[in-house]
Design an enzyme around this catalytic site. Structure first.
Site, PDB file in Angstrom:
ATOM      1  N   CYS A  80       0.871  -1.179   0.000  1.00  0.00           N
ATOM      2  CA  CYS A  80       0.000   0.000   0.000  1.00  0.00           C
ATOM      3  C   CYS A  80       0.906   1.226   0.000  1.00  0.00           C
ATOM      4  O   CYS A  80       1.734   1.390   0.907  1.00  0.00           O
ATOM      5  CB  CYS A  80      -0.875  -0.030   1.258  1.00  0.00           C
ATOM      6  SG  CYS A  80      -1.906   1.424   1.474  1.00  0.00           S
ATOM      7  N   CYS A 190      -1.281   3.734  -6.402  1.00  0.00           N
ATOM      8  CA  CYS A 190      -2.063   3.074  -5.354  1.00  0.00           C
ATOM      9  C   CYS A 190      -2.254   1.632  -5.812  1.00  0.00           C
ATOM     10  O   CYS A 190      -2.534   1.393  -6.998  1.00  0.00           O
ATOM     11  CB  CYS A 190      -3.416   3.783  -5.209  1.00  0.00           C
ATOM     12  SG  CYS A 190      -4.651   2.854  -4.278  1.00  0.00           S
TER      13      CYS A 190
END
Ligand code: DGL
Length: 275
Positions: A80, A190
């Protein structure tokens, strides 16, 4: 320093994300390192991380890292970008095991861009982070960089709305400033966004190269494990176990769909779900 105990090559690798985005990294790890056993944690009850404070994200990621370490993980992958920006340094201070983080592929994008204009899609938290500022200052001082926060996109992926009119509408809006500057390279900043890559490529057309760093992270993990004598050399495939702080049946269906097989999803271990 937590868990300063000897690590073994046959121990599992812990991989975490706010939700299912990290599966885009997990699949690269699985493909490159099939002998490794993997523990995947989706912190679905607390997503998106992108609109939370860095302190909140750091606290969640630390709890999850503690439980992965308690489950015997020999390495941690923070799959992440937003969590890496908020927490990777404190994790490295706290844990003795190798900690691999994610970052938007600004460097490969700059190398690939002929027009010298690069777009980046990322969460709001990632866009605001020092890490993003540092990355751009370090690698992109001679190119124009259009950085676009994308609220709502993570939630669309979490609904498996990968090709819906609403997702296309959101994406068209987020891509508009990048298209207007005629960027020829787009960074997916992302780990949820690679699941939208087919739609993004459809909207942008073939003149824009899309950069996703999942494969590079898997290769980096491999060389780090090799360097530390932790690579699993077994010929037998490792196991993959899934954990989520979200609702079990929903997560089971969603993860199974993206992973491509029926999976069991367990709740997070006790303590890991305290905020
Ligand atoms: N997959 C996370 C990332 O790479 C998404 C963060 C979120 O939950 O907003 O940034």
């Amino acid at each position: 320093m937590v868990d300063d105990i000897p690590l073994h090559s046959d121990a599992p690798i812990g991989v975490m994300d706010s939700g299912i985005g990290g599966l885009s990294v997990l699949r690269e790890i699985r493909q490159l390192l099939p002998a490794e056993s993997l523990l995947y944690v989706a912190d679905s009850a607390h997503l998106p991380y992108g609109d939370k404070s860095p302190a909140f994200v750091r606290q969640r990621v630390t709890r999850i890292a503690e439980s992965l370490s308690a489950m015997g993980a020999k390495a941690l992958v923070v799959a992440c970008n937003t969590a890496t920006a908020a927490a990777v340094e404190s994790l490295r201070e706290r844990f003795a095991l190798p900690v691999i983080g994610m970052e938007p592929g600004v460097k490969p994008a700059v190398l690939s861009s002929k027009r010298r204009v690069v777009g980046i899609l990322a969460t709001e938290g990632m866009v605001r982070s020092n890490r993003m500022r540092e990355l751009v200052a370090r690698f992109a001082h001679e190119v124009e960089v259009v950085i676009q926060p994308c609220p709502g996109l993570v939630e669309q992926v979490e609904r498996h709305a990968l090709h819906t009119p609403e997702t296309a509408r959101l994406l068209r809006g987020y891509l508009a400033p990048i298209v207007a500057r005629e960027a020829d390279t787009l960074v997916l900043g992302c780990t949820h966004y690679p699941f939208l890559q087919p739609l993004i490529e459809q909207l942008l057309g073939p003149s824009v190269t899309v950069i996703n760093t999942g494969g590079a992270i898997a290769r980096h993990l491999k060389s780090r494990l090799e360097a530390d004598g932790l690579l699993n050399g077994s010929a037998t495939p490792g196991t993959v176990r899934f954990f989520s702080s979200g609702e079990e049946t929903v997560q089971q269906a969603l993860i199974g769909r993206l992973w491509g097989e029926v999976v069991a999803v367990a709740p997070l271990p006790e303590g890991a779900d305290d905020v």
